[in-house]
Design a protein around this motif. Structure first.
Motif, PDB file in Angstrom:
ATOM      1  N   ARG A  60       0.824  -1.205   0.000  1.00 41.61           N
ATOM      2  CA  ARG A  60       0.000   0.000   0.000  1.00 41.61           C
ATOM      3  C   ARG A  60       0.863   1.261   0.000  1.00 41.61           C
ATOM      4  NH1 ARG A  60      -3.274   0.528   5.505  1.00 41.61           N
ATOM      5  NH2 ARG A  60      -4.666  -0.784   4.307  1.00 41.61           N
ATOM      6  N   SER A  61       0.358   2.241  -0.704  1.00 45.19           N
ATOM      7  CA  SER A  61       1.030   3.538  -0.729  1.00 45.19           C
ATOM      8  C   SER A  61       0.086   4.559  -0.095  1.00 45.19           C
ATOM      9  CB  SER A  61       1.319   3.936  -2.176  1.00 45.19           C
ATOM     10  OG  SER A  61       0.100   4.218  -2.837  1.00 45.19           O
ATOM     11  N   CYS A  62       0.543   5.782  -0.001  1.00 47.97           N
ATOM     12  CA  CYS A  62      -0.331   6.852   0.498  1.00 47.97           C
ATOM     13  C   CYS A  62      -1.573   6.943  -0.403  1.00 47.97           C
ATOM     14  CB  CYS A  62       0.386   8.193   0.481  1.00 47.97           C
ATOM     15  SG  CYS A  62       1.994   8.202   1.280  1.00 47.97           S
ATOM     16  N   CYS A  65      -5.101   5.011  -0.006  1.00 45.88           N
ATOM     17  CA  CYS A  65      -6.222   5.593   0.745  1.00 45.88           C
ATOM     18  C   CYS A  65      -6.548   7.012   0.287  1.00 45.88           C
ATOM     19  CB  CYS A  65      -5.913   5.621   2.234  1.00 45.88           C
ATOM     20  SG  CYS A  65      -5.753   3.984   2.957  1.00 45.88           S
ATOM     21  N   HIS A  66      -5.560   7.674  -0.325  1.00 42.95           N
ATOM     22  CA  HIS A  66      -5.769   9.064  -0.760  1.00 42.95           C
ATOM     23  C   HIS A  66      -5.618   9.147  -2.276  1.00 42.95           C
ATOM     24  CE1 HIS A  66      -5.522  10.679   3.377  1.00 42.95           C
ATOM     25  NE2 HIS A  66      -4.450   9.946   3.563  1.00 42.95           N
ATOM     26  N   GLU A  80      -9.256   1.310   5.484  1.00 46.88           N
ATOM     27  CA  GLU A  80      -8.892  -0.081   5.795  1.00 46.88           C
ATOM     28  C   GLU A  80      -7.530  -0.131   6.452  1.00 46.88           C
ATOM     29  OE1 GLU A  80      -9.146  -2.652   2.359  1.00 46.88           O
ATOM     30  OE2 GLU A  80     -11.178  -1.914   2.001  1.00 46.88           O
ATOM     31  N   ARG A  89     -10.201   5.955  11.154  1.00 44.57           N
ATOM     32  CA  ARG A  89     -11.206   6.982  10.878  1.00 44.57           C
ATOM     33  C   ARG A  89     -11.461   7.095   9.383  1.00 44.57           C
ATOM     34  NH1 ARG A  89      -8.649  11.550  14.897  1.00 44.57           N
ATOM     35  NH2 ARG A  89      -9.475  10.699  16.820  1.00 44.57           N
ATOM     36  N   ASN A  90     -12.354   7.978   9.029  1.00 44.97           N
ATOM     37  CA  ASN A  90     -12.653   8.285   7.632  1.00 44.97           C
ATOM     38  C   ASN A  90     -11.445   9.010   7.016  1.00 44.97           C
ATOM     39  OD1 ASN A  90     -13.834  10.735   5.844  1.00 44.97           O
ATOM     40  ND2 ASN A  90     -14.962   8.845   5.495  1.00 44.97           N
ATOM     41  N   PRO A  92      -9.643  11.731   5.059  1.00 40.34           N
ATOM     42  CA  PRO A  92      -9.959  13.080   4.552  1.00 40.34           C
ATOM     43  C   PRO A  92      -9.257  13.360   3.225  1.00 40.34           C
ATOM     44  CG  PRO A  92      -8.319  13.211   6.298  1.00 40.34           C
ATOM     45  CD  PRO A  92      -8.638  11.751   6.121  1.00 40.34           C
ATOM     46  N   LEU A  94      -6.777  15.321   0.725  1.00 41.93           N
ATOM     47  CA  LEU A  94      -5.484  15.966   0.980  1.00 41.93           C
ATOM     48  C   LEU A  94      -5.304  17.216   0.130  1.00 41.93           C
ATOM     49  CD1 LEU A  94      -2.923  13.044   1.405  1.00 41.93           C
ATOM     50  CD2 LEU A  94      -4.449  14.101   3.068  1.00 41.93           C
ATOM     51  N   PHE A 103      -3.647  18.974  11.613  1.00 44.48           N
ATOM     52  CA  PHE A 103      -3.923  17.814  10.767  1.00 44.48           C
ATOM     53  C   PHE A 103      -4.685  16.750  11.541  1.00 44.48           C
ATOM     54  CE2 PHE A 103      -0.247  20.102   9.417  1.00 44.48           C
ATOM     55  CZ  PHE A 103      -0.518  20.319   8.085  1.00 44.48           C
ATOM     56  N   ASN A 104      -5.427  15.959  10.800  1.00 48.86           N
ATOM     57  CA  ASN A 104      -6.323  14.916  11.297  1.00 48.86           C
ATOM     58  C   ASN A 104      -7.620  15.527  11.833  1.00 48.86           C
ATOM     59  OD1 ASN A 104      -4.573  12.986  10.514  1.00 48.86           O
ATOM     60  ND2 ASN A 104      -3.812  12.503  12.533  1.00 48.86           N
ATOM     61  N   TRP A 105      -8.605  14.663  12.015  1.00 50.83           N
ATOM     62  CA  TRP A 105      -9.932  15.152  12.384  1.00 50.83           C
ATOM     63  C   TRP A 105      -9.914  15.886  13.721  1.00 50.83           C
ATOM     64  CZ3 TRP A 105     -13.179  15.559   8.638  1.00 50.83           C
ATOM     65  CH2 TRP A 105     -13.157  14.647   7.582  1.00 50.83           C
ATOM     66  N   HIS A 115       3.343  14.699  10.797  1.00 50.39           N
ATOM     67  CA  HIS A 115       2.235  13.821  10.422  1.00 50.39           C
ATOM     68  C   HIS A 115       2.719  12.660   9.559  1.00 50.39           C
ATOM     69  CE1 HIS A 115      -1.317  12.316   8.409  1.00 50.39           C
ATOM     70  NE2 HIS A 115      -1.956  12.718   9.481  1.00 50.39           N
ATOM     71  N   VAL A 119       2.366   8.660  10.205  1.00 46.14           N
ATOM     72  CA  VAL A 119       1.654   7.761   9.275  1.00 46.14           C
ATOM     73  C   VAL A 119       2.573   6.630   8.834  1.00 46.14           C
ATOM     74  CG1 VAL A 119       0.643   7.612   6.965  1.00 46.14           C
ATOM     75  CG2 VAL A 119       0.086   9.537   8.425  1.00 46.14           C
ATOM     76  N   ILE A 125      -1.284   1.707   9.609  1.00 48.94           N
ATOM     77  CA  ILE A 125      -1.355   2.400   8.317  1.00 48.94           C
ATOM     78  C   ILE A 125      -0.233   1.918   7.382  1.00 48.94           C
ATOM     79  CG2 ILE A 125      -1.514   4.627   7.133  1.00 48.94           C
ATOM     80  CD1 ILE A 125      -2.723   5.781   9.619  1.00 48.94           C
TER      81      ILE A 125
END
Ligand code: HEC
Length: 147
Positions: A60-62, A65-66, A80, A89-90, A92, A94, A103-105, A115, A119, A125
């Motif tokens: 997986r890379s950034c 999810c983004h 995931e 979390r959900n 967001p 970028l 940063f972050n919710w 950050h 991550v 993650i």
């Protein structure tokens, strides 16, 4: 005779203090339409952002999810996790995140660099280990040149 204050005006007072404090600390300006960032550094950043070698399993890379072609969000209710069981979390967007102060919710992180480190090392993650990442990237000549 005592004078009673209107309880409904109290929140407005706090809002006024907040607005004054923010206005004194930062002047809001429109987002710039162009960037002065170095194009070679941006290209390296874009490549790293999409490179699964940054995660421990290389899966997986950034961008997993983004994804930048859909607003930098994965469209899922919750992201995931790497271990498949932890609840994240959900995700967001970028877009324009470089202009944020928090940063972050919950805004717990106050710099993009801090950050990214969190991550990368977060087992839920990216679960990365810096020596492993450095070894992988150092094996690629064009990465070495780009750095
Ligand atoms: C498993 C999915 C996933 C991966 C992989 C992932 N992120 Fe995220 N990202 C999230 C989630 C979820 C949040 C919100 C976290 C929170 O609020 O606690 C987030 C938040 C962020 C934020 C803060 C955004 C804001 O508006 O405050 C940045 C910046 C970010 N991620 C960058 C990255 C980078 C860089 C990578 C790769 C090194 C990465 N992410 C990899 C899911 C992911």
């Amino acid at each position: 005779m005592t004078r009673k204050s209107n309880p409904h005006l109290l929140p407005l007072g706090y809002l006024g203090i907040l607005l004054c404090t923010c206005a004194a600390a930062e002047t809001l300006t429109p987002l710039p339409l162009t960037t002065t960032a170095d194009p070679e550094k941006m290209a390296l950043g874009q490549r790293l952002f999409h490179d699964p070698q940054l995660s421990d399993q290389g899966k997986r890379s950034c961008a997993s999810c983004h994804p930048l072609d859909s607003g930098g969000m994965d469209g899922k209710i919750r992201a995931e996790s790497a271990d498949g069981v932890s609840v994240l979390r959900n995700t967001p967007s970028l877009f324009n995140v470089g202009f944020n102060y928090f940063f972050n919710w919950d805004g717990v992180v106050t710099s993009l660099e801090a950050h990214t480190e969190k991550v990368m090392l977060n087992p839920k993650i990216m679960n990365a280990k810096w020596p492993v990442v450095i070894e992988r990237l150092s094996a690629e000549r064009d990465y070495v040149d780009a750095f």
